[in-house]
Design a protein around this motif. Structure first.
Motif, short mmCIF file in Angstrom:
data_model
loop_
_atom_site.label_atom_id
_atom_site.label_comp_id
_atom_site.label_asym_id
_atom_site.label_seq_id
_atom_site.Cartn_x
_atom_site.Cartn_y
_atom_site.Cartn_z
N GLU A 21 -28.04 -33.25 33.18
CA GLU A 21 -28.89 -33.50 32.01
C GLU A 21 -28.16 -34.27 30.92
O GLU A 21 -28.74 -35.14 30.25
N GLN A 25 -29.08 -38.13 29.73
CA GLN A 25 -29.33 -38.39 28.31
C GLN A 25 -28.46 -39.53 27.79
O GLN A 25 -28.95 -40.45 27.14
N ARG A 109 -26.47 -30.05 21.71
CA ARG A 109 -27.71 -29.42 22.17
C ARG A 109 -27.94 -28.15 21.36
O ARG A 109 -26.99 -27.47 20.96
#
Length: 447
Positions: A21, A25, A109
């Motif tokens: 992920e 990104q 995050r």
């Protein structure tokens, strides 16, 4: 660099492997930013089922702004500008490759723990600057699917084909045993032509594979892939030099895989097995499984067929023949010198000075075409291909080496006398000039 470019920098930066992920990104953000400054931006298709990534590799071509044009501003300025627009903390330039390594802050995050945020993690981003659209396309093609080209390379190598960072090449059998680099003739760097020649589906190439097995089945579709029926077979004629490869134009031995196949691998392939899990699985698991299932047992083409097809399809007949002819000429000259001119002149019981003079004279007579006792001997004649009659050369050397030594010594003595005369004349001229200078000084001296 596998995410380790900044490990030895001062101070070193922590660039851990990224989960999928984070990789996705950063890659998406990088592409979005770079498309403002380059006409072509992309990353190669990744290997299937990767659980983590060491860095983000991006290829660019066609600067839209002079600030990103190396020929206008210089590579250091381009690197600085890339670091600025990408928000990099540090950058490094590769010495020999047009690659800029950049360390950008690890994306935050919301689910991260406070301690995790303080770690000071970075993502290594590698920007590969391509000078032409062809090199941009080739880089994406050659880097696609991770280890797929390692797998295909081990498959097509025994058939005389090599794919490297420049494109696909055909190797000339007679030359490659002595000089692999000189044996290679460039065929093409067009992905569609290469895939078609290898018998692989082009449309499928440009889509990711779901897992290793899917990629292995695709690679096995190469028309040069086949599995040796039994690892105990003596195999096809020819002396094996690596798995599936034989010397010269001998038939190709099938893939072996497993422990027996590992023994026949070239050293660089053995290193790949140790470091590349996908390549190791191909060798240790997929190939033996094909043998167990009885699939891909029959050879579909021979090396000779591939050679003939490549020469015809890529129109390299003239270059192939010229390269081989030039190699044969050069090789024969070396053979004549080592095997005839030196071996046929006796070593024991012969004055070394006479022997040295003989070999020099024979070499100039045969290879340079100088007269020998007033004639040009048949030993120096060449046929229509520019090759010598080695039997005639050997006979001439054996019968005339002593006379050649005498001629050589006489020539050496004559050259020595010429040098002495030249030096004597030079010295006389110098004395004459000095005398004139002294005479002029006396005349100009005050009374």
């Amino acid at each position: 660099m596998g995410g380790q470019a900044f490990a030895l920098s001062k101070p070193p930066l922590h660039t851990p492997r990224m989960p999928p992920e984070i990789y996705a990104q950063v890659r998406a953000q990088t592409h979005s930013i770079l498309r403002k400054y380059y006409s072509h931006v992309d990353s190669a298709i990744e290997a299937p089922a990767k659980e983590s990534y060491g860095d983000v590799d991006t290829y660019v071509y066609g600067p839209l702004d002079t600030a990103f044009e190396s020929s206008e501003t210089g590579s250091i300025v381009v690197a600085q500008n890339l670091a600025k627009v990408l928000g990099a903390t540090k950058f490094m330039r590769q010495t020999r490759d047009p690659i800029i390594n950049l360390a950008i802050p690890w994306p935050e995050r919301g689910d991260e723990e406070e301690e995790e945020k303080k770690e000071g993690k970075y993502v290594q981003l590698d920007v590969n600057i391509c000078s032409t659209l062809t090199s941009f396309t080739w880089s994406l093609f050659h880097s696609a699917h991770g280890d797929l080209w390692n797998i295909l390379g081990s498959t097509i190598r025994p058939f005389g084909l090599t794919v490297n960072t420049r494109g696909m090449h055909l190797r000339i059998p007679e030359i490659e045993l002595h000089d692999r680099k000189k044996s290679m003739i460039f065929l093409t760097n067009e992905p569609s032509q290469i895939l078609k020649f290898l018998g692989l589906d082009e449309e499928r190439w440009w889509r990711p594979f779901g897992n290793w097995e899917e990629m292995f089945e695709y690679a096995a579709g190469c028309r040069m892939f086949f599995v040796k029926e039994s690892v105990d077979d003596k195999g096809a004629p020819g002396e094996a030099t690596s798995e599936g490869e034989t010397k010269g134009n001998g038939d190709v031995e099938g893939q072996i895989g497993g422990e027996e196949g590992k023994k026949k691998l070239k050293s660089n392939d053995r290193r790949r097995m140790a470091k590349r899990p996908i390549f190791k699985a191909w060798m240790d698991e997929f190939i033996p499984k094909c043998r167990e299932r009885g699939t891909f047992e029959n050879a579909r083409v021979t090396r000779k067929q591939i050679q003939e097809e490549a020469i015809r399809i890529f129109n390299i007949k003239e270059e192939y023949q010229t390269r081989l002819r030039e190699w044969n000429l050069e090789k024969q000259k070396g053979d004549l010198w080592r095997e005839i001119l030196l071996d046929c002149v006796p070593l024991e019981g012969v004055d070394p000075v006479l022997r040295a003079a003989a070999t020099r004279t024979l070499k100039s007579t045969i290879m340079d075409g100088l007269e020998f006792d007033g004639v040009v001997p048949r030993a120096s004649w060449k046929d229509d291909e520019g090759l010598y009659d080695q039997g005639e050369v050997r006979r001439f050397v054996q019968e005339n080496w002593e006379r050649a030594g005498q001629i050589g010594l006489a020539r050496q003595e004559a050259r020595s006398l010429e040098r002495i005369k030249a030096n004597t004349g030079k010295k006389a001229k110098e004395n004459e000039v000095l005398a004139e200078v002294e005479d002029r000084k006396r005349k100009e001296a005050p009374v």
